[in-house]
Design an enzyme around this catalytic site. Structure first.
Site, PDB file in Angstrom:
ATOM      1  N   ASP A  57      -0.275   5.133   0.898  1.00 21.18           N
ATOM      2  CA  ASP A  57      -0.569   6.156   1.917  1.00 21.18           C
ATOM      3  C   ASP A  57      -0.668   5.546   3.306  1.00 21.18           C
ATOM      4  O   ASP A  57      -1.506   4.686   3.539  1.00 21.18           O
ATOM      5  CB  ASP A  57      -1.861   6.886   1.543  1.00 21.18           C
ATOM      6  CG  ASP A  57      -1.677   7.695   0.262  1.00 21.18           C
ATOM      7  OD1 ASP A  57      -2.416   7.470  -0.698  1.00 21.18           O
ATOM      8  OD2 ASP A  57      -0.750   8.529   0.218  1.00 21.18           O
TER       9      ASP A  57
ATOM     10  N   ASP B  80       0.886  -1.175   0.000  1.00 24.12           N
ATOM     11  CA  ASP B  80       0.000   0.000   0.000  1.00 24.12           C
ATOM     12  C   ASP B  80       0.920   1.219   0.000  1.00 24.12           C
ATOM     13  O   ASP B  80       2.124   1.119   0.261  1.00 24.12           O
ATOM     14  CB  ASP B  80      -0.846  -0.059   1.278  1.00 24.12           C
ATOM     15  CG  ASP B  80      -1.492   1.262   1.624  1.00 24.12           C
ATOM     16  OD1 ASP B  80      -2.207   1.805   0.762  1.00 24.12           O
ATOM     17  OD2 ASP B  80      -1.271   1.768   2.741  1.00 24.12           O
TER      18      ASP B  80
HETATM   19  C1  XBP Z   1      -5.285   6.215   0.689  1.00 21.64           C
HETATM   20  C2  XBP Z   1      -6.458   6.886   0.105  1.00 21.64           C
HETATM   21  C3  XBP Z   1      -6.246   7.933  -0.946  1.00 21.64           C
HETATM   22  C4  XBP Z   1      -5.542   9.134  -0.335  1.00 21.64           C
HETATM   23  C5  XBP Z   1      -5.754  10.386  -1.149  1.00 21.64           C
HETATM   24  O1  XBP Z   1      -4.831   5.307  -0.273  1.00 21.64           O
HETATM   25  O2  XBP Z   1      -7.570   6.555   0.451  1.00 21.64           O
HETATM   26  O3  XBP Z   1      -7.517   8.322  -1.423  1.00 21.64           O
HETATM   27  O4  XBP Z   1      -6.111   9.410   0.952  1.00 21.64           O
HETATM   28  O5  XBP Z   1      -5.296  10.163  -2.483  1.00 21.64           O
HETATM   29  P1  XBP Z   1      -3.947   3.983   0.134  1.00 21.64           P
HETATM   30  P2  XBP Z   1      -6.229  10.619  -3.712  1.00 21.64           P
HETATM   31  O6  XBP Z   1      -3.874   3.900   1.653  1.00 21.64           O
HETATM   32  O7  XBP Z   1      -4.690   2.837  -0.490  1.00 21.64           O
HETATM   33  O8  XBP Z   1      -2.592   4.246  -0.475  1.00 21.64           O
HETATM   34  O9  XBP Z   1      -6.744  12.000  -3.376  1.00 21.64           O
HETATM   35  O10 XBP Z   1      -5.324  10.595  -4.906  1.00 21.64           O
HETATM   36  O11 XBP Z   1      -7.321   9.586  -3.757  1.00 21.64           O
HETATM   37 MG    MG Z   2      -2.997   3.193   3.304  1.00 19.98          MG
END
Ligand code: XBP
Ligand code: MG
Length: 258
Positions: free
Chosen positions: A12, A10
Site C-alpha cells: 500500500d 511493501d
Molecule cells: C498499509 C496498511 C494496511 C492498509 C489497509 O499496509 O496499513 O492496513 O491501510 O489494509 P502496507 P487492511 O503499507 O504495509 O502495505 O485493511 O487489509 O489492513
Molecule cells: Mg505502505
C-alpha cells in the site's frame, strides 16, 4: 561487499497508491452497509493512517474519535469482534474495487519488477494489508501468474506485531533464508521505513499524498516515484547518481552505498 539478491516490496502506497481512493472508500462502503453514520474523509483518513492494519484502524477510530460509541453486546462479545466483522466487509468491498481495475500500479513498478526478474533477482512482499488484497491487486494489474513471481507474500496477521515493528520483514527473510545485507526494501511511509530499518534493510522510499511529509531518516533514497525512461523521478533526499528512473543497475549502486 555483499551481493544484492532480493527485492522486498511493501504494497500500500508503494506498489500502488491504494489508500485514499481504495481502502478509504471500502471502509466507508462497509460503514454504510452496517448502518453506521461514519464518514472517513480524505483528511480524517490521513490521521487514522498513523496506525497500520484495518482492524486496528477501526479500533483507533472508536477509541479516539467516538466518545459516545456503545457496543451492542448482544451481537458482539467485544470491540475486537466488532472491528473484525466490519473489517471483513471492508475487505469484500476493497476486493471488488481491485477487481474493477480501479487501482493501477504506480509508475515504473511493472517495468522494475520485470527487469528484476530478467536480472534473476528474487522478489518478495512484506505488507500489513490482508493477503487477499495482495493477490487480487497483483492479478488485476500483472495477471494471476504474477503471484508466483514473489517467493514470499508476507501479509497482515501472519506476524504478531504489524509495522512499524520489523516482524513482517524478518519473517519474509526467514522464509527466504536470506540475510538483510543481500536485500533492498521498498517503502512509502514512516511506519514502513521504521519497520524495514528495524529489520536492518536498506530502504528505497517513494512518497505519496499521505506520506510526503514523513521523516524518512535512514532511508538510502527518497523519490516521488520510480519513474520511466521518458518520465524521470524527482529526488527528494539522497543521491541517485546519474540515474533518472529506478532500474536494476541503480538498485545495485544504491545497495553498495554505505
Ligand atoms: C498499509 C496498511 C494496511 C492498509 C489497509 O499496509 O496499513 O492496513 O491501510 O489494509 P502496507 P487492511 O503499507 O504495509 O502495505 O485493511 O487489509 O489492513
Ligand atoms: Mg505502505
Amino acid at each position: 561487499m555483499s551481493k544484492l539478491e532480493a527485492l522486498i516490496f511493501d504494497v500500500d502506497g508503494t506498489l500502488a497508491d491504494t489508500e485514499r481512493d481504495g481502502h478509504r472508500v471500502a471502509f466507508n462502503q462497509a460503514f454504510d452497509e452496517a448502518g453506521l453514520d461514519w464518514d472517513w474523509t480524505v483528511e480524517l483518513y490521513g490521521e487514522l493512517l498513523q496506525v497500520t492494519g484495518g482492524k486496528e484502524r477501526i479500533r483507533l477510530y472508536v477509541e479516539k474519535f467516538l466518545k459516545d460509541f456503545e457496543l451492542d453486546e448482544e451481537l458482539f462479545k467485544d470491540l475486537a469482534e466488532f472491528a473484525a466483522r466490519l473489517h471483513k466487509r471492508k475487505t469484500h468491498f476493497y476486493l471488488e474495487l481491485l477487481q474493477s481495475g480501479a487501482i493501477p500500479l504506480r509508475p515504473g513498478v511493472e517495468r522494475l519488477i520485470n527487469e528484476a526478474r530478467e536480472a534473476g533477482l528474487r522478489l518478495a512482499i512484506s505488507t500489513t494489508t490482508t493477503p487477499a488484497n495482495v493477490t487480487y491487486l497483483l492479478s488485476a494489474t500483472l495477471g494471476k501468474e504474477s503471484i508466483d513471481w514473489f517467493e514470499v507474500i508476507a501479509a497482515g496477521d501472519i506476524v504478531p506485531a504489524k509495522k512499524p515493528a520489523p516482524d513482517i520483514y524478518t519473517w519474509a527473510m526467514e522464509q527466504m533464508n536470506i540475510k538483510p545485507e543481500n536485500c533492498l526494501a521498498f517503502e512509502d511511509s514512516l511506519n514502513g521505513v521504521k519497520s524495514s530499518l528495524a529489520a536492518n534493510l536498506k530502504t528505497l522510499i517513494t512518497v505519496n499524498g499521505y506520506t510526503k511529509d514523513d521523516d524518512f531518516s535512514g532511508a538510502v533514497l527518497v523519490l516521488d516515484q520510480y519513474g520511466e525512461p521518458n518520465a524521470p523521478f524527482k529526488v527528494l533526499d539522497g543521491d541517485a547518481g546519474d540515474f533518472s528512473h529506478v532500474n536494476v543497475a541503480m538498485l545495485k549502486m544504491l545497495h553498495e552505498q554505505t
